[in-house]
Design an enzyme around this catalytic site. Sequence first.
Site, PDB file in Angstrom:
ATOM      1  CB  SER A 234      -0.925   0.018   1.220  1.00 43.40           C
ATOM      2  OG  SER A 234      -1.591   1.270   1.318  1.00 43.40           O
TER       3      SER A 234
ATOM      4  CB  SER B  77       3.220   0.012  -3.250  1.00 43.06           C
ATOM      5  OG  SER B  77       3.911   0.688  -2.215  1.00 43.06           O
TER       6      SER B  77
ATOM      7  CG  ASP C  53      -5.186   3.284  -8.867  1.00 45.39           C
ATOM      8  OD1 ASP C  53      -5.912   2.687  -8.044  1.00 45.39           O
ATOM      9  OD2 ASP C  53      -4.499   4.278  -8.565  1.00 45.39           O
TER      10      ASP C  53
ATOM     11  CE  LYS D 169      -7.031   0.330  -4.586  1.00 47.23           C
ATOM     12  NZ  LYS D 169      -5.975   1.259  -4.115  1.00 47.23           N
TER      13      LYS D 169
END
Length: 433
Positions: free
Chosen positions: A169, A195, A318, A345
């Site tokens: 994250s 990430s 994403d 999300k």
Amino acid sequence: MSVFKGEVTSLPPDKSISHRAALIASLSDGETEIMNFSAGFDNQSTLGVLQACGIPVRQEEVPGPWGTAILRVVIKSKGLWSLTPPSAPLQCNNSGSTMRMFSGILAGQPFQSELVGDASLLKRPMRRIADPLIQMGAGVSLSPIGTAPVVITGSKDLHAIDYRLPVASAQVKSLVAFAGLHAEGETRIYEPLSSRNHTELMLGLEPRVENEERVIVVPGRRQREARPFQIPADPSAACFIVSLGLLARGSEIMIRDVCLNPTRAAFLDILIRAGAAVTIENRRTVGGESIGDILVEGTRDMEPLVISDPQEVAIAIDELPMLGVLSAFATERFELMNAGELRTKESDRIEALALNLERLGFVCHQEPGGLSVTGRKGRPSGPVVVECFDDHRIAMSFAVASKACGEDIELSDREVAGVSFPNFFSLLDALEV
């Protein structure tokens, strides 16, 4: 079926880098100029909470390098402890990035504050941000189910910790780093999977490898001098335009000045691996970030997308909704695994994809951490309403399919695209020939 051609020089500035540039500016001594800042709703929420905490922010449109107007933001601060207590709850609207990352800064401030958001944000899990901040000496309280409102009781006496991220994250990593800047000692952040690394790059933190683990060391309580930032185009936004060009046979689109940071551009690797006609040109480094131009051509068939590697999932998180819609419409097949994070999300994106693809005739099967598309029973005979679930990426993914494939789709909420891509629909129209 439509064809799309042209050169894109008006892609939204990178959303992730814009957030971080503003937050780092609030912790730096002096005046920070940020060129090509994102005008999206989420990034404006970050500027709003800074202003609510007494940080002067000035915005103006100025001419950009391609003749289009860009946003120039100037932020003034005196360093780490420049924020003042807000007079009301801090409104993050739909921006989970604002809420999570700003919590790390508020943890080091000697006052109490409350972070709130819209109905969608108030449903998103926030417990993972509380644990490290409490370990460092801040007070954090959440709703009984671990969601916002988030109440932060900050302290100037934070202490450094060693923190191992439970999941990949970038937001949690960033909030721990921002809190670590205020702490006594060196905060060490251990990453199980990489990430997006913009925070480390922008803070000048060089990751180390210890016992085969990636470690980020954050020295505490060092004054930072203000420096300018130049924001490249957002690769997550580019994914929609790339998909548009691939779905519409005969299309040819050049997308300029896109961030190609390896922790952001995995979607391009996925597409190239599947045989898509995507080429990277003019690759260079600006402000520590790799950028370049993307040429996409709708000239050949591609293989169904199979995305299962946990590291690849983490850094393409994403773009997965658009990739799923692209693969379904291009090949009637899609396979996604190890992506349970998608359920946390702006919406449960696995559920949102499955529900809407099924409405459009696709055969879908959900797993807790994945989704498979195994065929299409046929196109619906009339218009289909796609439920956007207040999620900009769901809305734009199906809008691309509608535009490129001639699908009769009505979005439940077009306006939500403005969260990250204010000129999305006008750009699609401009590219159509």
